[in-house]
Write a protein that holds these residues in place. Structure first.
Motif, PDB file in Angstrom:
ATOM      1  N   ILE A  97       0.841  -1.204   0.000  1.00  0.00           N
ATOM      2  CA  ILE A  97       0.000   0.000   0.000  1.00  0.00           C
ATOM      3  C   ILE A  97       0.871   1.247   0.000  1.00  0.00           C
ATOM      4  N   LEU A  98       1.916   1.235   0.816  1.00  0.00           N
ATOM      5  CA  LEU A  98       2.810   2.388   0.906  1.00  0.00           C
ATOM      6  C   LEU A  98       3.575   2.609  -0.399  1.00  0.00           C
ATOM      7  N   THR A  99       3.936   1.511  -1.064  1.00  0.00           N
ATOM      8  CA  THR A  99       4.640   1.625  -2.336  1.00  0.00           C
ATOM      9  C   THR A  99       3.766   2.272  -3.398  1.00  0.00           C
ATOM     10  N   TYR A 100       2.479   1.929  -3.425  1.00  0.00           N
ATOM     11  CA  TYR A 100       1.541   2.586  -4.338  1.00  0.00           C
ATOM     12  C   TYR A 100       1.472   4.090  -4.063  1.00  0.00           C
ATOM     13  N   ILE A 101       1.324   4.435  -2.806  1.00  0.00           N
ATOM     14  CA  ILE A 101       1.211   5.851  -2.431  1.00  0.00           C
ATOM     15  C   ILE A 101       2.470   6.614  -2.848  1.00  0.00           C
ATOM     16  N   LEU A 102       3.636   6.041  -2.536  1.00  0.00           N
ATOM     17  CA  LEU A 102       4.899   6.672  -2.893  1.00  0.00           C
ATOM     18  C   LEU A 102       5.025   6.805  -4.407  1.00  0.00           C
ATOM     19  N   GLY A 103       4.665   5.746  -5.155  1.00  0.00           N
ATOM     20  CA  GLY A 103       4.780   5.758  -6.611  1.00  0.00           C
ATOM     21  C   GLY A 103       3.954   6.862  -7.250  1.00  0.00           C
ATOM     22  N   PHE A 104       2.682   6.956  -6.894  1.00  0.00           N
ATOM     23  CA  PHE A 104       1.814   7.995  -7.467  1.00  0.00           C
ATOM     24  C   PHE A 104       2.264   9.394  -7.044  1.00  0.00           C
ATOM     25  N   GLY A 140      12.192   5.037   6.392  1.00  0.00           N
ATOM     26  CA  GLY A 140      11.988   4.085   7.471  1.00  0.00           C
ATOM     27  C   GLY A 140      11.005   2.986   7.122  1.00  0.00           C
ATOM     28  N   LEU A 141       9.922   3.364   6.429  1.00  0.00           N
ATOM     29  CA  LEU A 141       8.868   2.402   6.100  1.00  0.00           C
ATOM     30  C   LEU A 141       9.229   1.506   4.920  1.00  0.00           C
ATOM     31  N   LEU A 142       9.835   2.113   3.873  1.00  0.00           N
ATOM     32  CA  LEU A 142      10.041   1.410   2.608  1.00  0.00           C
ATOM     33  C   LEU A 142      11.505   1.139   2.281  1.00  0.00           C
ATOM     34  N   GLY A 143      12.422   1.713   3.065  1.00  0.00           N
ATOM     35  CA  GLY A 143      13.843   1.522   2.782  1.00  0.00           C
ATOM     36  C   GLY A 143      14.414   2.569   1.859  1.00  0.00           C
ATOM     37  N   GLY A 232      10.597   7.780 -13.391  1.00  0.00           N
ATOM     38  CA  GLY A 232      10.777   6.353 -13.647  1.00  0.00           C
ATOM     39  C   GLY A 232      10.624   5.517 -12.391  1.00  0.00           C
ATOM     40  N   ILE A 233      11.177   6.012 -11.284  1.00  0.00           N
ATOM     41  CA  ILE A 233      11.073   5.296 -10.010  1.00  0.00           C
ATOM     42  C   ILE A 233       9.616   5.170  -9.587  1.00  0.00           C
ATOM     43  N   GLY A 234       8.866   6.277  -9.706  1.00  0.00           N
ATOM     44  CA  GLY A 234       7.456   6.257  -9.345  1.00  0.00           C
ATOM     45  C   GLY A 234       6.659   5.286 -10.200  1.00  0.00           C
TER      46      GLY A 234
END
Length: 242
Positions: A97-104, A140-143, A232-234
């Motif tokens: 879930i956090l990866t989706y939020i960070l990506g967008f 901290g959450l995602l590295g 690209g990362i997102g």
């Protein structure tokens, strides 16, 4: 599994360090998804923190003349505080879930800066504190939180050396803080420690090559490269979870 594919892992790690150096916001944005193919997510967080301690020390040595102490304090202190918070809660929150939020979030911000070239985030202490807090929490959450820090620091329109040196000093404090928390969370395992000397060599090699590349590009090319990398990362962050 990793020991079977160690040469491939080392090559990919060097590439992530080169891109992280040229982009100016660290290798973890690439190293985390690469390592995630070989290790479980908690082990990835632990080994990434150890790798980044070496990586950022190397960057400070290579780019030490460009340090901006004011931004280190304004952006770095909240980043160090919030990385500990994120690292603690990393075992309770679903990373997908956090990866989706960070990506967008990264896609939206990078497109904003690329399309509306005159748009500016105010280069003041408030912006630095907000950006530092968000990047620390993400780290901290995602590295990885370097891309958020990169977006924030791009508002201050630093030259290449200042951008990289300042980011590396902040990241070093962030990495030390989360390494302590990850250790007590049980993310750092004895059987992964053989990777540490390998990754020290990777960090020196990748940073040296990245610095050589940076010497051949202009300041505007550097800024655009940073924004395209973040885009690209997102995008990869979102697609990888589909």
């Amino acid at each position: 599994m990793l020991s079977r594919y160690l040469p491939i892992f080392v090559i990919l790690a060097i590439l992530s360090e080169i891109l992280g150096t040229v982009g100016g916001f660290g290798s973890s944005v690439y190293f985390v998804p690469i390592t995630n193919f070989f290790l479980d997510f908690q082990s990835v967080l632990g080994i990434t923190a150890l790798f980044h301690l070496s990586s950022n020390t190397t960057k400070i040595v290579f780019f030490r003349k460009g340090l901006d102490k004011k931004i280190v304090l304004a952006l770095g202190i909240p980043a160090i505080i919030f990385v500990s918070v994120g690292a603690y809660f990393s075992k309770y929150i679903n990373p997908e879930i956090l990866t989706y939020i960070l990506g967008f979030f990264l896609i939206g911000l990078s497109l904003l800066f690329l399309i509306f070239k005159q748009f500016k985030v105010k280069s003041n202490t408030k912006s630095a504190i907000i950006g530092g807090s968000l990047s620390g929490l993400s780290a901290g959450l995602l590295g990885t939180g370097g891309a958020i820090r990169g977006i924030t620091m791009s508002a201050f329109k630093m030259n290449k050396d200042k951008f990289i040196a300042t980011s590396a000093v902040i990241d070093l404090g962030v990495d030390f803080s989360r390494t302590v928390v990850y250790y007590f969370n049980g993310y750092i395992h004895q059987h992964d420690m053989y990777l540490v000397p390998i990754l020290i060599v990777v960090s020196i090699t990748g940073t040296w090559i990245g610095k050589k590349i940076l010497n051949k590009i202009s300041q505007e090319q550097f800024r655009k490269f940073v924004l395209f990398l973040i885009l690209g990362i997102g995008t990869i962050s979102v697609i990888s979870n589909l």
